[in-house]
Write a protein that holds these residues in place. Structure first.
Motif, short mmCIF file in Angstrom:
data_model
loop_
_atom_site.label_atom_id
_atom_site.label_comp_id
_atom_site.label_asym_id
_atom_site.label_seq_id
_atom_site.Cartn_x
_atom_site.Cartn_y
_atom_site.Cartn_z
N UNK A 1 -0.04 0.74 -6.35
CA UNK A 1 -1.14 0.45 -5.43
C UNK A 1 -0.62 -0.20 -4.15
N UNK B 1 1.10 2.42 -2.04
CA UNK B 1 0.12 3.30 -1.38
C UNK B 1 -0.50 2.58 -0.19
N UNK B 2 -0.91 1.33 -0.39
CA UNK B 2 -1.53 0.57 0.71
C UNK B 2 -0.56 0.37 1.88
N UNK C 1 0.28 4.21 3.48
CA UNK C 1 -0.77 5.14 3.93
C UNK C 1 -0.98 5.17 5.44
#
Ligand SMILES: [Zn+2]
Lengths: 81, 194
Positions: free
Chosen positions: B22, B25-26, B29
């Motif tokens: 997570x 991804x953060x 992105x």
């Protein structure tokens, strides 16, 4: 003697240092004698620089707008795999 | 990121650690979305490409040997996903680049000899950005994608050739023509004394 058209054709190879010695000498002779080709060379190189500068926002960090919906969709896509 | 942090992150990702994934991804992105937006005009397509890329990356992470930075590796996957998306969208036959290239007289002289660009026109950042981006948009797709891969995303000739499934010579030829065409398109607005 190279024509201006040939000069333009060889320009990228010249900048990438991929010309044979003989070709490079001819190329550099042409630059000595032809102001328009000097301008062409300079503006071609400037075009490459501008492409990068204008497409990549290097003034500061990337936009911190990681859309939460996208982040959630990516995390969900992993879970259902 | 330090090498040791990078290795630790890779180990966590390879072990399937949810929190690490997570966070990864953060963190990645936003940058990956700006890459996809350069290729794809449509926001939804750009987001789809980023999502596809993370899914592929997650499937392949077990085989990633850390030969490059994780972010660099992911960047290549996003570029590839964007190209795939672009291709799935392509409909109309593309125009020839010939019309955008410099014109020549019979004797090999330029029909319109090059002139310097005005320094003061190169400082208007907003104007310049619009001008150059609009110029890139005018390139035929086969040339626009090579220019993006080489000059903007900074892949080397070999990488670009592999990604596009064309020869390295074709990459070089298209890149040179794309740059020449872009120069031609933005030249009138930037010439001295115009
Ligand atoms: Zn010349």
């Amino acid at each position: 003697m190279l024509t201006c058209r040939e000069f333009a054709d060889f320009l990228m190879a010249y900048l990438d240092e991929e010309l044979e010695d003989v070709q490079r000498d001819e190329f550099e002779q042409h630059i000595e004698l032809c102001p328009p080709c000097v301008h062409y060379l300079a503006t071609y190189a400037e075009t490459v620089r501008l492409g990068k500068q204008c497409c990549v926002s290097d003034d500061g960090p990337p936009p911190a707008d990681a859309p939460e919906t996208l982040v959630q969709a990516i995390l969900a896509a992993r879970r259902v795999r | 990121m330090h090498d040791s942090d990078e290795r630790a992150l890779l180990r966590l990702l390879q072990a399937g650690d949810d929190a690490a994934y997570e966070e990864f991804v953060r963190a990645q992105t936003p940058r990956m979305l700006s890459v996809a937006r350069r290729f794809l005009r449509n926001e939804e397509d750009a987001r789809d490409a980023v999502q596809d890329a993370f899914v592929s990356a997650f499937r392949a992470i077990g085989n990633f040997e850390g030969g490059s930075r994780i972010a660099t590796w992911l960047h290549r996957i996003v570029v590839n996903a964007s190209l795939m998306k672009l291709r799935s969208k392509r409909r109309k036959p593309e125009e020839s680049i010939e019309e955008l290239l410099p014109r020549w007289q019979e004797d090999g002289h330029a029909a319109r000899p090059a002139a310097p660009w005005a320094a003061e026109k190169l400082v208007e950042q907003d104007e310049l950005r619009k001008l150059v981006q609009a110029g890139i948009e005018r390139l035929p797709e086969s040339h626009r994608e090579v220019l993006l891969l080489r000059d903007i995303e900074e892949l080397d000739t070999q990488e670009a050739a592999e990604m596009l499934g064309i020869s390295t010579n074709a990459v070089k030829t298209r890149l040179h023509r794309a740059r020449q065409a872009l120069r031609e398109v933005i030249d009138p607005a930037l010439r001295e004394g115009t």
